[in-house]
Structures are given as C-alpha cells and as structure tokens.
Enzyme design. Sequence first.
Site, PDB file in Angstrom:
ATOM      1  N   LYS A  74       1.018  -1.180  -0.011  1.00  0.00           N
ATOM      2  CA  LYS A  74      -0.023   0.077   0.170  1.00  0.00           C
ATOM      3  C   LYS A  74       0.961   1.104  -0.181  1.00  0.00           C
ATOM      4  CE  LYS A  74      -4.375   0.948   0.459  1.00  0.00           C
ATOM      5  NZ  LYS A  74      -5.613   0.180  -0.225  1.00  0.00           N
TER       6      LYS A  74
HETATM    7  N1  LIG Z   1     -11.853   2.782  -4.545  1.00  0.00           N
HETATM    8  C1  LIG Z   1     -11.450   1.429  -4.505  1.00  0.00           C
HETATM    9  O1  LIG Z   1     -11.574   0.876  -5.414  1.00  0.00           O
HETATM   10  C2  LIG Z   1     -11.526   0.850  -3.040  1.00  0.00           C
HETATM   11  C3  LIG Z   1     -11.302  -0.380  -2.790  1.00  0.00           C
HETATM   12  C4  LIG Z   1     -11.199  -1.131  -1.701  1.00  0.00           C
HETATM   13  C5  LIG Z   1     -11.270  -0.371  -0.427  1.00  0.00           C
HETATM   14  N2  LIG Z   1     -11.431   0.971  -0.674  1.00  0.00           N
HETATM   15  C6  LIG Z   1     -11.748   1.629   0.724  1.00  0.00           C
HETATM   16  O2  LIG Z   1     -13.032   2.295   0.663  1.00  0.00           O
HETATM   17  C7  LIG Z   1     -12.925   3.536   1.076  1.00  0.00           C
HETATM   18  C8  LIG Z   1     -13.653   4.869   0.439  1.00  0.00           C
HETATM   19  O3  LIG Z   1     -12.764   4.726  -0.763  1.00  0.00           O
HETATM   20  P1  LIG Z   1     -13.154   5.291  -2.222  1.00  0.00           P
HETATM   21  O4  LIG Z   1     -12.293   5.115  -3.026  1.00  0.00           O
HETATM   22  O5  LIG Z   1     -14.570   4.933  -2.288  1.00  0.00           O
HETATM   23  O6  LIG Z   1     -13.193   6.927  -1.743  1.00  0.00           O
HETATM   24  P2  LIG Z   1     -13.816   8.349  -2.628  1.00  0.00           P
HETATM   25  O7  LIG Z   1     -12.649   9.365  -2.268  1.00  0.00           O
HETATM   26  O8  LIG Z   1     -14.085   7.970  -3.846  1.00  0.00           O
HETATM   27  O9  LIG Z   1     -14.861   8.680  -1.675  1.00  0.00           O
HETATM   28  C9  LIG Z   1     -14.904   9.043  -0.198  1.00  0.00           C
HETATM   29  C10 LIG Z   1     -16.389   9.265   0.160  1.00  0.00           C
HETATM   30  O10 LIG Z   1     -16.222   9.486   1.587  1.00  0.00           O
HETATM   31  C11 LIG Z   1     -16.640  10.804   2.098  1.00  0.00           C
HETATM   32  N3  LIG Z   1     -16.139  11.015   3.183  1.00  0.00           N
HETATM   33  C12 LIG Z   1     -14.784  11.535   3.280  1.00  0.00           C
HETATM   34  N4  LIG Z   1     -14.479  11.837   4.470  1.00  0.00           N
HETATM   35  C13 LIG Z   1     -15.780  11.447   5.285  1.00  0.00           C
HETATM   36  C14 LIG Z   1     -16.305  11.863   6.528  1.00  0.00           C
HETATM   37  N5  LIG Z   1     -15.270  12.024   7.654  1.00  0.00           N
HETATM   38  N6  LIG Z   1     -17.469  11.606   7.040  1.00  0.00           N
HETATM   39  C15 LIG Z   1     -18.299  11.111   5.966  1.00  0.00           C
HETATM   40  N7  LIG Z   1     -18.078  11.082   4.905  1.00  0.00           N
HETATM   41  C16 LIG Z   1     -16.715  11.079   4.576  1.00  0.00           C
HETATM   42  C17 LIG Z   1     -16.492  11.748   0.971  1.00  0.00           C
HETATM   43  O11 LIG Z   1     -17.496  12.828   0.718  1.00  0.00           O
HETATM   44  C18 LIG Z   1     -16.778  10.573  -0.414  1.00  0.00           C
HETATM   45  O12 LIG Z   1     -18.255  10.628  -0.710  1.00  0.00           O
HETATM   46  C19 LIG Z   1     -11.424   3.742   1.558  1.00  0.00           C
HETATM   47  O13 LIG Z   1     -11.216   3.110   2.929  1.00  0.00           O
HETATM   48  C20 LIG Z   1     -10.823   2.933   0.772  1.00  0.00           C
HETATM   49  O14 LIG Z   1      -9.475   2.516   1.485  1.00  0.00           O
HETATM   50  C21 LIG Z   1     -11.749   1.577  -1.834  1.00  0.00           C
END
Ligand SMILES: NC(=O)c1ccc[n+]([C@@H]2O[C@H](COP(=O)([O-])OP(=O)(O)OC[C@H]3O[C@@H](n4cnc5c(N)ncnc54)[C@H](O)[C@@H]3O)[C@@H](O)[C@H]2O)c1
Length: 392
Positions: A74
């Site tokens: 990571k």
């Molecule tokens: N994108 C991927 O492919 C992927 C895969 C596996 C895991 N993840 C995990 O999923 C999580 C989200 O990733 P993502 O890619 O969807 O992120 P992203 O940046 O696309 O979206 C994040 C969302 O969370 C909201 N947010 C941020 N801080 C916040 C808070 N304090 N309270 C409420 N809402 C909040 C933002 O407004 C947004 O809607 C992370 O933990 C990431 O590690 C992502």
Amino acid sequence: MTAPLMTLTWTDHVTGRQGFLVVDRLVRGVSSGGLRMRPGCTLEEVAGLARGMTMKEALHYNPEGRYIPLGGAKGGIDCDPQDPAAYGLLVRYLRAMRPYIESFWTTGEDLGLTQDLVDRAAEEAGLVSSIQAVYPLLDDEATARRRLADAFAVEVDGIGLDELVGGCGVAESVLAALDRAGVAYKGTRAAVQGLGTMGGATARFLARAGLKVVAVADIKGTIANPAGLDVDALLAARDAYGTVDRSVLRPDDRELPGDAWLAADAEVLVPAAVSYTIDAANQRRITARWIVEAANMPVLAEAEELLAGRGVTVLPDVVVNSGTNAWWWWTLFGDIGADADEAFAYTRRSMRALIDQMLARAEADGTTARAAAHAIVSDRLPVIAERFGWYR
Ligand SMILES: NC(=O)c1ccc[n+]([C@@H]2O[C@H](COP(=O)([O-])OP(=O)(O)OC[C@H]3O[C@@H](n4cnc5c(N)ncnc54)[C@H](O)[C@@H]3O)[C@@H](O)[C@H]2O)c1
C-alpha cells in the site's frame, strides 16, 4: 504473520510533506495495493492496509484460475487531496517510487484519488503504467493490456465499470449475509457512510436489489429519509470527490449531522469512507444487525468486541471490499473479458462464495467473521508460498 518485507517513508523536498510505501509481501516477485491521499495518513495506517492487501490477494486464490494472487502492499500520502499542492506532490511521490513501481509494486486509486488522476500523474512521473511490474507475468502482454484498457472504458449508467465492481462486491456481501439469515431484501434498510467510488456503487446495487437506503453521509453531513432516498439522483449529483450537491434533495429528505448515519434505523450499516470511524464510544448508538466494511479498517477492535457481545456481525474489509482489486487481475489475466455483465456475475459469484465460506467457518469455530477470514488466510498463505516460493 511475519513483519512487512519493506517499509519506506519519503519526505517531499518542496512541501516537506510525507509519503509512505509498505510492501507486506511479494508473491511471484510482485505486490499489489492502491495509493491513498488524506491529511493525517501515517506509516502505521499504510502498514495495516498493506497487510490487508496480502489477505485480500490470498482470499481470492483459486488454483484453477488464470489470475494467481500477488503479495500485498500500500502507498499513502499525508495531504488533503483538495489542496492545490496535491497534484504536484502526487507526481513527485510517484517519481520517487518509480524504481519500486517499475519492478515490484503495482498500484491504483484508493481513498482521495481517482484512477484517472493516478494514471495522469504516473505518466508525468515517467512510468509506463502504475501496474507495469505485473506485465512480465502475463502470457500475452499486448492482449492483456488492451483487455484491461477496454474494461476501464466500459460505463454503466454513466459510471465507469472500475468504479462499480467494488460496490457490486460489497452489496453482494450484504445480500449473502441476508440470505444466510433468511432475511428478505425488500424492506431491509441500509445506511452508508461515504458516497464516493465504494459507497456510491454499494448504495446503487443495494437499492437495485430492493433494499431501502435510508441514510447516506458524505464529507458535508448525513442525508436521510426513512422512506428511502433516491439513490440514482444522489449519485448523479456528486462531484469528483463524492460530495453531493444538496440542491437535488427532495422535500422530505433531511440533512443531519455527519455522524447521524451511524444511528440510523437500519438493519445494515456500510462504512465506506474513512478508517477508524466506529469506536468504543459511538458503537453504543448502533442498532443495526450487520456492519459491512466497504472502507478499510473502519471499525476499531475494541468496538468490534463490544458489538459482537451484543450480537452485531461485522463483515470484515479484507473480504467485503476485495472485489475491485480482484477484478483488475481477473480482467488482466483473462479470467473475464471487458464486459460489465461478465464482471458483475464473476464478482457476485466470487464474493458470495467467500462470504459463505467465512461465515460457515466462523460458525464452526465459534469466532467472529474477521477471525474466520484470518484463519482462511493463514491456511492459504503457506499453500501459496509453497507453490510460488516466498520472493520469486
Ligand atoms: N476505490 C476502491 O477501489 C477501494 C477498494 C477497496 C477499498 N476502498 C476503501 O473504501 C474507502 C472509500 O474509498 P473510495 O475510493 O470510495 O473513496 P472516495 O474518495 O471515492 O469517496 C470517499 C467518500 O467518503 C466521503 N467522506 C470523506 N470523509 C468523510 C467523513 N469524515 N465522513 C463522512 N463521509 C466522508 C466523501 O465525501 C466521499 O463521498 C476507503 O477506506 C478505501 O480505502 C476503496
């Protein structure tokens, strides 16, 4: 488990900000793990996520599949992604990490970054691709790369396939848990924290399966409606960071504080935003029966123990959100083609099998679902190491 193979802290010569890379383990000489950008990101957090990636890779080990798991890794950068200095920092970080990305770290978007941005910055940093280290493992590199590029170009309802498969896997995890418990989809209520890549797609697939999405939270606060939100309208009103334009809310939708999603009257909670969001104190407000970890590490260990004590099942991140990473490799190695229906069907089948296996193991061992997932990983890692060696 052993200590990570490599941990690295980088300091930007322009801003003084820090970035991190942790390679937890190599399999066939390569590791896989996304890159996140958030203010306050630490080496410890990145190490936990890298270990999680080793587990996700191992959980999807299918001896008959074309995709053979890689090791886990990571990257993380301590910066607000909306900071004007963020893009330059990203390019310099990737330039500094270039030797690792060229030889053994494959990466992609995670929290705070989109794949488009990572691709653009990687090109500017002089890289062929953010996943070029895996190319030597491919039988027919040109065909495989074309297939993955074609898959990234697929859109469904205006959303990229790469932004949908992860949430498809999360939603299928929910459905598999409901099926095991004999609970109907229709009438079951869900609340989701985060409406970005993961949260947005999860809400979409849950709503399509017949669940009622009663609350969603983004960085600006919670939007709630006990009668069910119009998920498609909210998705269409997001900006590039997953923030919803409130002008599309319907008259009976309510705006609540940021943490209100947690206490929503719902059977299913899906934290899909940040790590460490459910702690020992706020878990008391949860009335849901399932917490399904779309985000990485959203439930603190102490909270999980208390939740387990009162019968709340936490479906762990390493299983639940593993769909995106696996889809990249299923597509690149040729288990599936560049096609949305095929991708969703394969993701659903794989996630359902994993959830069933994990919950059956938890029942048999009398443990939490997370302990069961870890037990499956512990069984599998030596098998993988025996077949492919530790570092080769
Ligand atoms: N994108 C991927 O492919 C992927 C895969 C596996 C895991 N993840 C995990 O999923 C999580 C989200 O990733 P993502 O890619 O969807 O992120 P992203 O940046 O696309 O979206 C994040 C969302 O969370 C909201 N947010 C941020 N801080 C916040 C808070 N304090 N309270 C409420 N809402 C909040 C933002 O407004 C947004 O809607 C992370 O933990 C990431 O590690 C992502």
